[in-house]
Scaffold this active site. Structure first.
Site, PDB file in Angstrom:
ATOM      1  CB  CYS A 167      -1.048   0.062   1.081  1.00  0.00           C
ATOM      2  SG  CYS A 167      -1.950   1.369   0.956  1.00  0.00           S
ATOM      3  CB  CYS A 219     -16.240   2.335  -3.383  1.00  0.00           C
ATOM      4  SG  CYS A 219     -15.551   1.496  -2.079  1.00  0.00           S
TER       5      CYS A 219
END
Length: 337
Positions: free
Chosen positions: A61, A98
């Site tokens: 990430c 989202c």
């Protein structure tokens, strides 16, 4: 009609995964046509409402604070900007928005209050609303449900055995507990994983076993291909083969026949032909828009051209029913916007 099972074994799923490729695609496509409108694809748009500075150590990430990836830290977006993004996404063909926040877990503070307001506002645009905010308590999940949240994304990422190699700042059980809280609040569950992390085939199969043996299958299972980011521990991982993606999608379709299977991260590197194989194998959802949080993604125009070529149609919002907003029974348009 395929039977929905919750007792798949590692061996059974492995046998499916390793089926000769053309036979696997044929079987998955047949099950897909039995259980879904195979030409209908749900389009979501994903935005980062709070970017960077995350305390977690997820090895893939770019938003983890401990890695130097060039991602700028931004505080939570104003609601007006979220609404503007939602309106553009809807105009581009998306039926779901989202909203992702780089948090380890939700905290009961003013930022969570802002998210609740965003959920109500996007819901008022006749779009399904999904959030991915990290770990949730039971009470927080219920509050999101009362605000009209349609779905909550919380990926398992990989197998339980492989998990500690990828993430050490939370446990696999923490992930499963959040899914329990989401399910108890009657919010649609979105949970899948990432391939290309350096996992084994057995890890991929084990992750699918965990998802398929939940008391209720996730309504949505995203299958992501790792997008390596410079500065993260997995920056040098090779690109995942398209045939690995097809095998994962087809296997997911076979063992969870009624689930929406999302072709997620990694689409930028795929040709239209490669994506067509994924749709044939049972994928019936994508993220559209130029970014997935912080990584590139095909534009709405590119995806609409692909849909026209392949004969696909966007799925309409709330096909399975609309959640009720309970937190505030009546709101004027000014209160929403």
């Amino acid at each position: 009609m395929a039977v929905v099972r919750h007792d798949w074994t590692q061996e059974e799923i492995s046998e499916i995964y390793h089926t000769p490729l053309l036979d696997l695609i044929y079987r998955a496509a047949s099950i897909h046509r039995e259980n879904k409108d195979y030409a209908e694809v749900q389009i979501s748009s994903l935005i980062s409402i709070k970017t960077g500075g995350c305390p977690e150590d997820c090895a893939y990430c770019p938003q983890a604070a401990r890695y130097n990836t060039g991602v700028d830290v931004h505080a939570i977006m104003p609601k007006e900007e979220v609404i503007a993004v939602a309106e553009r996404a809807k105009a581009g063909g998306a039926s779901r928005l989202c909203m992702g926040a780089a948090w380890r877990e939700v905290r009961d503070n003013r930022d969570f209050d802002k998210v609740i307001d965003m959920v109500k506002a996007v819901n008022s645009l006749d779009m399904e609303v999904c959030c991915t905010l990290g770990m949730l308590t039971e009470a927080q999940a219920q509050r999101l449900a009362d605000a009209g949240l349609y779905a909550y994304n919380h990926n398992l990422d990989t197998s339980e055995d492989d998990y500690k190699r990828i993430i050490t700042t939370r446990s696999y059980d923490d992930r499963l507990k959040t899914l329990e809280h989401v399910r108890k609040a009657k919010i649609s569950v979105c949970s899948g994983g990432i391939i290309g992390l350096g996992e084994t085939t057995a890890d991929r199969i084990s992750m699918l076993k965990t998802l398929s043996n939940l008391p209720q299958h996730p309504e949505s299972v995203p299958i992501n291909a790792l997008v390596p980011v410079k500065g993260t521990p997995l920056a040098d991982q090779p690109r995942v083969s398209i045939w690995d993606m097809v095998r994962m999608i087809a296997t997911t379709r076979i063992i969870m026949p009624k689930t929406v299977v999302r072709l997620s991260a990694g689409r930028t590197e795929m040709s239209t032909v490669e994506q067509a194989f994924c749709f044939m194998a049972g994928a019936n959802s994508i993220f559209a828009g130029e970014k997935l949080l912080t990584t590139p993604n095909p534009s709405f125009d590119e995806d609409m051209a692909m849909f026209e070529l392949l004969g696909l149609t966007p799925r309409k919002a709330f096909k399975n029913g609309r959640p009720e907003i309970k937190e505030i029974k009546e709101m004027s348009i000014n209160e929403v916007i």
